[in-house]
Enzyme design. Structure first.
Site, PDB file in Angstrom:
ATOM      1  N   ASP A  11       0.856  -1.191   0.000  1.00 33.41           N
ATOM      2  CA  ASP A  11       0.000   0.000   0.000  1.00 33.41           C
ATOM      3  C   ASP A  11       0.896   1.245   0.000  1.00 33.41           C
ATOM      4  OD1 ASP A  11      -1.696   2.100   0.603  1.00 33.41           O
ATOM      5  OD2 ASP A  11      -2.679   1.066   2.277  1.00 33.41           O
ATOM      6  N   ILE A  12       0.774   2.045  -1.024  1.00 33.25           N
ATOM      7  CA  ILE A  12       1.670   3.204  -1.179  1.00 33.25           C
ATOM      8  C   ILE A  12       1.493   4.228  -0.060  1.00 33.25           C
ATOM      9  CG2 ILE A  12       0.199   4.688  -2.625  1.00 33.25           C
ATOM     10  CD1 ILE A  12       2.705   5.047  -4.460  1.00 33.25           C
ATOM     11  N   ASN A  25      -7.176  12.093 -11.370  1.00 27.71           N
ATOM     12  CA  ASN A  25      -7.913  12.488 -12.586  1.00 27.71           C
ATOM     13  C   ASN A  25      -7.650  13.968 -12.855  1.00 27.71           C
ATOM     14  OD1 ASN A  25     -10.065  14.042 -11.089  1.00 27.71           O
ATOM     15  ND2 ASN A  25     -10.410  11.984 -10.252  1.00 27.71           N
ATOM     16  N   GLY A  33      -9.738   3.732  -6.114  1.00 29.87           N
ATOM     17  CA  GLY A  33      -8.378   3.235  -6.325  1.00 29.87           C
ATOM     18  C   GLY A  33      -7.363   3.884  -5.393  1.00 29.87           C
ATOM     19  N   VAL A  34      -6.173   4.069  -5.922  1.00 35.48           N
ATOM     20  CA  VAL A  34      -5.095   4.616  -5.100  1.00 35.48           C
ATOM     21  C   VAL A  34      -5.388   6.075  -4.723  1.00 35.48           C
ATOM     22  CG1 VAL A  34      -3.604   5.299  -7.048  1.00 35.48           C
ATOM     23  CG2 VAL A  34      -2.579   4.677  -4.859  1.00 35.48           C
ATOM     24  N   ASP A  35      -6.083   6.776  -5.576  1.00 31.33           N
ATOM     25  CA  ASP A  35      -6.468   8.171  -5.297  1.00 31.33           C
ATOM     26  C   ASP A  35      -7.314   8.236  -4.017  1.00 31.33           C
ATOM     27  OD1 ASP A  35      -6.931  10.870  -5.621  1.00 31.33           O
ATOM     28  OD2 ASP A  35      -7.990  10.714  -7.529  1.00 31.33           O
ATOM     29  N   TYR A 122      -8.476   3.142 -15.213  1.00 33.31           N
ATOM     30  CA  TYR A 122      -8.235   3.686 -16.562  1.00 33.31           C
ATOM     31  C   TYR A 122      -7.895   2.622 -17.610  1.00 33.31           C
ATOM     32  CZ  TYR A 122      -8.623   8.631 -15.185  1.00 33.31           C
ATOM     33  OH  TYR A 122      -9.078   9.861 -14.779  1.00 33.31           O
TER      34      TYR A 122
HETATM   35  N1  AR6 Z   1      -1.371   1.538  -3.091  1.00 38.07           N
HETATM   36  C1  AR6 Z   1      -0.749   1.277  -4.250  1.00 38.07           C
HETATM   37  N2  AR6 Z   1      -1.408   0.993  -5.390  1.00 38.07           N
HETATM   38  C2  AR6 Z   1      -2.754   0.960  -5.342  1.00 38.07           C
HETATM   39  C3  AR6 Z   1      -3.485   1.215  -4.152  1.00 38.07           C
HETATM   40  C4  AR6 Z   1      -2.721   1.516  -2.981  1.00 38.07           C
HETATM   41  N3  AR6 Z   1      -3.296   1.786  -1.811  1.00 38.07           N
HETATM   42  N4  AR6 Z   1      -4.810   1.097  -4.441  1.00 38.07           N
HETATM   43  C5  AR6 Z   1      -4.902   0.769  -5.747  1.00 38.07           C
HETATM   44  N5  AR6 Z   1      -3.675   0.671  -6.293  1.00 38.07           N
HETATM   45  P1  AR6 Z   1      -6.251   3.227 -10.093  1.00 38.07           P
HETATM   46  P2  AR6 Z   1      -5.951   4.669 -12.654  1.00 38.07           P
HETATM   47  C6  AR6 Z   1      -3.270   0.329  -7.669  1.00 38.07           C
HETATM   48  O1  AR6 Z   1      -7.569   2.673 -10.518  1.00 38.07           O
HETATM   49  O2  AR6 Z   1      -6.121   3.416 -13.400  1.00 38.07           O
HETATM   50  C7  AR6 Z   1      -9.394   7.126  -9.626  1.00 38.07           C
HETATM   51  O3  AR6 Z   1     -10.767   7.184  -9.422  1.00 38.07           O
HETATM   52  C8  AR6 Z   1      -4.239  -0.404  -8.550  1.00 38.07           C
HETATM   53  O4  AR6 Z   1      -4.239  -1.803  -8.253  1.00 38.07           O
HETATM   54  O5  AR6 Z   1      -6.104   3.730  -8.709  1.00 38.07           O
HETATM   55  O6  AR6 Z   1      -4.826   5.586 -13.017  1.00 38.07           O
HETATM   56  C9  AR6 Z   1      -8.808   8.480 -10.029  1.00 38.07           C
HETATM   57  O7  AR6 Z   1      -9.485   9.538  -9.388  1.00 38.07           O
HETATM   58  C10 AR6 Z   1      -3.639  -0.130  -9.925  1.00 38.07           C
HETATM   59  O8  AR6 Z   1      -2.579  -1.045 -10.205  1.00 38.07           O
HETATM   60  O9  AR6 Z   1      -5.796   4.471 -11.061  1.00 38.07           O
HETATM   61  C11 AR6 Z   1      -9.022   8.501 -11.507  1.00 38.07           C
HETATM   62  O10 AR6 Z   1     -10.336   8.927 -11.830  1.00 38.07           O
HETATM   63  C12 AR6 Z   1      -3.031   1.262  -9.763  1.00 38.07           C
HETATM   64  O11 AR6 Z   1      -3.026   1.536  -8.372  1.00 38.07           O
HETATM   65  C13 AR6 Z   1      -8.834   7.055 -11.903  1.00 38.07           C
HETATM   66  O12 AR6 Z   1      -9.145   6.299 -10.738  1.00 38.07           O
HETATM   67  C14 AR6 Z   1      -3.799   2.359 -10.485  1.00 38.07           C
HETATM   68  O13 AR6 Z   1      -5.187   2.099 -10.399  1.00 38.07           O
HETATM   69  C15 AR6 Z   1      -7.409   6.775 -12.298  1.00 38.07           C
HETATM   70  O14 AR6 Z   1      -7.316   5.463 -12.775  1.00 38.07           O
END
Ligand code: AR6
Length: 169
Positions: A11-12, A25, A33-35, A122
Protein backbone atom coordinates in the site's frame (compact mmCIF):
# COMPACT_ATOMS: atom_id res chain seq x y z
CA UNK A 1 21.29 2.44 -11.88
CA UNK A 2 19.14 -0.57 -11.03
CA UNK A 3 20.21 -0.07 -7.43
CA UNK A 4 18.17 3.15 -7.43
CA UNK A 5 14.98 1.29 -8.41
CA UNK A 6 13.03 -0.96 -6.05
CA UNK A 7 9.90 -3.02 -6.61
CA UNK A 8 7.58 -3.75 -3.72
CA UNK A 9 4.07 -5.09 -3.33
CA UNK A 10 1.97 -3.11 -0.87
CA UNK A 11 0.00 0.00 0.00
CA UNK A 12 1.67 3.20 -1.18
CA UNK A 13 0.08 5.27 1.59
CA UNK A 14 2.23 3.51 4.18
CA UNK A 15 5.61 4.25 2.62
CA UNK A 16 8.25 6.41 4.27
CA UNK A 17 9.52 8.27 1.23
CA UNK A 18 9.84 11.96 0.45
CA UNK A 19 7.09 11.85 -2.17
CA UNK A 20 4.39 9.44 -3.26
CA UNK A 21 2.72 9.74 -6.64
CA UNK A 22 -1.06 9.62 -6.95
CA UNK A 23 -2.90 8.27 -10.01
CA UNK A 24 -5.26 11.24 -10.15
CA UNK A 25 -7.91 12.49 -12.59
CA UNK A 26 -7.53 15.75 -14.46
CA UNK A 27 -10.06 17.50 -12.21
CA UNK A 28 -8.04 16.50 -9.10
CA UNK A 29 -11.44 15.67 -7.63
CA UNK A 30 -10.41 12.47 -5.87
CA UNK A 31 -11.90 9.11 -6.71
CA UNK A 32 -11.50 5.42 -6.10
CA UNK A 33 -8.38 3.23 -6.32
CA UNK A 34 -5.09 4.62 -5.10
CA UNK A 35 -6.47 8.17 -5.30
CA UNK A 36 -9.16 7.34 -2.75
CA UNK A 37 -6.65 5.57 -0.52
CA UNK A 38 -4.27 8.55 -0.53
CA UNK A 39 -6.99 11.08 0.33
CA UNK A 40 -8.36 8.82 3.08
CA UNK A 41 -4.95 8.26 4.66
CA UNK A 42 -3.66 11.80 4.13
CA UNK A 43 -6.72 13.64 5.40
CA UNK A 44 -8.73 16.58 4.02
CA UNK A 45 -5.87 19.08 3.67
CA UNK A 46 -4.73 17.34 0.47
CA UNK A 47 -8.13 17.91 -1.17
CA UNK A 48 -8.14 21.54 -0.03
CA UNK A 49 -4.84 22.06 -1.83
CA UNK A 50 -6.11 20.18 -4.90
CA UNK A 51 -9.13 22.51 -5.10
CA UNK A 52 -6.84 25.51 -5.15
CA UNK A 53 -4.76 23.98 -7.96
CA UNK A 54 -7.92 23.60 -10.03
CA UNK A 55 -6.86 20.70 -12.22
CA UNK A 56 -4.06 19.06 -14.16
CA UNK A 57 -3.98 18.01 -17.83
CA UNK A 58 -3.40 14.37 -18.78
CA UNK A 59 0.31 13.56 -18.86
CA UNK A 60 1.16 16.29 -16.34
CA UNK A 61 1.70 16.31 -12.58
CA UNK A 62 1.16 18.77 -9.72
CA UNK A 63 2.26 18.73 -6.09
CA UNK A 64 0.52 19.08 -2.74
CA UNK A 65 1.81 18.44 0.74
CA UNK A 66 1.38 14.97 2.19
CA UNK A 67 -1.07 15.88 4.94
CA UNK A 68 -1.06 13.13 7.56
CA UNK A 69 0.98 10.76 5.37
CA UNK A 70 4.56 9.89 6.19
CA UNK A 71 5.49 11.24 2.77
CA UNK A 72 6.15 14.98 2.71
CA UNK A 73 4.67 15.45 -0.76
CA UNK A 74 1.97 13.95 -2.94
CA UNK A 75 2.61 14.30 -6.65
CA UNK A 76 -0.73 14.06 -8.43
CA UNK A 77 -0.06 12.62 -11.88
CA UNK A 78 -2.77 12.19 -14.47
CA UNK A 79 -2.37 9.14 -16.68
CA UNK A 80 -4.37 8.50 -19.83
CA UNK A 81 -7.60 6.53 -20.04
CA UNK A 82 -6.87 3.51 -22.28
CA UNK A 83 -8.92 3.70 -25.44
CA UNK A 84 -7.25 1.20 -27.74
CA UNK A 85 -3.74 2.64 -28.06
CA UNK A 86 -4.19 5.20 -30.83
CA UNK A 87 -4.88 8.24 -28.67
CA UNK A 88 -1.24 8.86 -27.68
CA UNK A 89 -1.76 6.75 -24.56
CA UNK A 90 1.85 5.49 -24.54
CA UNK A 91 3.32 8.99 -24.73
CA UNK A 92 0.88 10.40 -22.20
CA UNK A 93 1.72 7.63 -19.72
CA UNK A 94 5.44 8.21 -20.19
CA UNK A 95 4.89 11.96 -19.74
CA UNK A 96 3.00 11.33 -16.48
CA UNK A 97 6.04 9.49 -15.08
CA UNK A 98 8.57 11.97 -16.42
CA UNK A 99 6.67 15.02 -15.19
CA UNK A 100 6.26 13.41 -11.77
CA UNK A 101 10.03 12.99 -11.52
CA UNK A 102 10.56 16.60 -12.61
CA UNK A 103 8.16 17.79 -9.88
CA UNK A 104 9.97 15.57 -7.36
CA UNK A 105 13.30 17.07 -8.33
CA UNK A 106 11.91 20.62 -8.01
CA UNK A 107 10.84 19.79 -4.46
CA UNK A 108 14.23 18.21 -3.61
CA UNK A 109 12.60 14.83 -3.04
CA UNK A 110 15.27 12.14 -2.91
CA UNK A 111 12.92 9.16 -2.72
CA UNK A 112 9.75 8.76 -4.76
CA UNK A 113 7.17 5.96 -4.90
CA UNK A 114 4.90 5.34 -7.88
CA UNK A 115 1.70 3.31 -8.15
CA UNK A 116 1.04 1.59 -11.49
CA UNK A 117 -0.57 4.66 -13.05
CA UNK A 118 -3.56 4.07 -15.39
CA UNK A 119 -3.58 0.28 -14.93
CA UNK A 120 -6.67 0.19 -12.68
CA UNK A 121 -9.84 2.10 -13.47
CA UNK A 122 -8.23 3.69 -16.56
CA UNK A 123 -7.69 0.24 -18.11
CA UNK A 124 -4.18 0.57 -19.56
CA UNK A 125 -2.78 -2.92 -20.32
CA UNK A 126 -0.49 -3.81 -17.43
CA UNK A 127 2.47 -5.25 -19.32
CA UNK A 128 2.61 -2.36 -21.76
CA UNK A 129 2.30 0.15 -18.90
CA UNK A 130 5.06 -1.55 -16.90
CA UNK A 131 7.48 -1.39 -19.83
CA UNK A 132 6.76 2.31 -20.39
CA UNK A 133 7.03 3.15 -16.69
CA UNK A 134 10.25 1.22 -16.21
CA UNK A 135 11.91 2.67 -19.31
CA UNK A 136 10.85 6.24 -18.56
CA UNK A 137 12.11 6.08 -14.97
CA UNK A 138 15.36 4.31 -15.94
CA UNK A 139 16.10 6.90 -18.64
CA UNK A 140 15.44 9.75 -16.22
CA UNK A 141 17.65 8.30 -13.48
CA UNK A 142 20.48 7.62 -15.91
CA UNK A 143 20.56 11.32 -16.81
CA UNK A 144 19.84 12.80 -13.41
CA UNK A 145 21.61 12.19 -10.12
CA UNK A 146 19.27 14.12 -7.86
CA UNK A 147 16.72 11.39 -7.14
CA UNK A 148 18.31 8.58 -5.17
CA UNK A 149 15.50 6.04 -5.03
CA UNK A 150 12.38 5.25 -7.04
CA UNK A 151 10.01 2.60 -5.70
CA UNK A 152 7.43 0.96 -7.95
CA UNK A 153 4.74 0.16 -5.41
CA UNK A 154 2.64 -2.59 -6.96
CA UNK A 155 -0.67 -3.38 -5.35
CA UNK A 156 -1.52 -6.55 -7.22
CA UNK A 157 0.58 -9.63 -7.80
CA UNK A 158 0.34 -9.32 -11.64
CA UNK A 159 2.04 -5.95 -11.63
CA UNK A 160 4.59 -7.07 -9.05
CA UNK A 161 5.57 -10.02 -11.26
CA UNK A 162 5.78 -7.86 -14.39
CA UNK A 163 8.10 -5.33 -12.74
CA UNK A 164 10.22 -8.07 -11.18
CA UNK A 165 10.76 -9.55 -14.65
CA UNK A 166 11.74 -6.12 -16.03
CA UNK A 167 14.28 -5.67 -13.22
CA UNK A 168 15.90 -8.99 -14.06
CA UNK A 169 16.43 -8.21 -17.74
N1 AR6 B 1 -1.37 1.54 -3.09
C1 AR6 B 1 -0.75 1.28 -4.25
N2 AR6 B 1 -1.41 0.99 -5.39
C2 AR6 B 1 -2.75 0.96 -5.34
C3 AR6 B 1 -3.49 1.22 -4.15
C4 AR6 B 1 -2.72 1.52 -2.98
N3 AR6 B 1 -3.30 1.79 -1.81
N4 AR6 B 1 -4.81 1.10 -4.44
C5 AR6 B 1 -4.90 0.77 -5.75
N5 AR6 B 1 -3.68 0.67 -6.29
P1 AR6 B 1 -6.25 3.23 -10.09
P2 AR6 B 1 -5.95 4.67 -12.65
C6 AR6 B 1 -3.27 0.33 -7.67
O1 AR6 B 1 -7.57 2.67 -10.52
O2 AR6 B 1 -6.12 3.42 -13.40
C7 AR6 B 1 -9.39 7.13 -9.63
O3 AR6 B 1 -10.77 7.18 -9.42
C8 AR6 B 1 -4.24 -0.40 -8.55
O4 AR6 B 1 -4.24 -1.80 -8.25
O5 AR6 B 1 -6.10 3.73 -8.71
O6 AR6 B 1 -4.83 5.59 -13.02
C9 AR6 B 1 -8.81 8.48 -10.03
O7 AR6 B 1 -9.48 9.54 -9.39
C10 AR6 B 1 -3.64 -0.13 -9.92
O8 AR6 B 1 -2.58 -1.05 -10.20
O9 AR6 B 1 -5.80 4.47 -11.06
C11 AR6 B 1 -9.02 8.50 -11.51
O10 AR6 B 1 -10.34 8.93 -11.83
C12 AR6 B 1 -3.03 1.26 -9.76
O11 AR6 B 1 -3.03 1.54 -8.37
C13 AR6 B 1 -8.83 7.06 -11.90
O12 AR6 B 1 -9.15 6.30 -10.74
C14 AR6 B 1 -3.80 2.36 -10.48
O13 AR6 B 1 -5.19 2.10 -10.40
C15 AR6 B 1 -7.41 6.78 -12.30
O14 AR6 B 1 -7.32 5.46 -12.77
Amino acid sequence: MNNRIQIIQGDITELEVDAIVNAANSGLRGGAGVDGAIHRAGGPSIMEECRKLGGCPTGHAVVTSGGKLKAKWVIHAVGPVWSGGHQQEDKLLSDAYKNSLLRAKEHQAKSVAFPNISTGIYGFPKERAAEIAYKTVSDFLSRDESIELVIFCCYDRDNYNLYSQLMQR
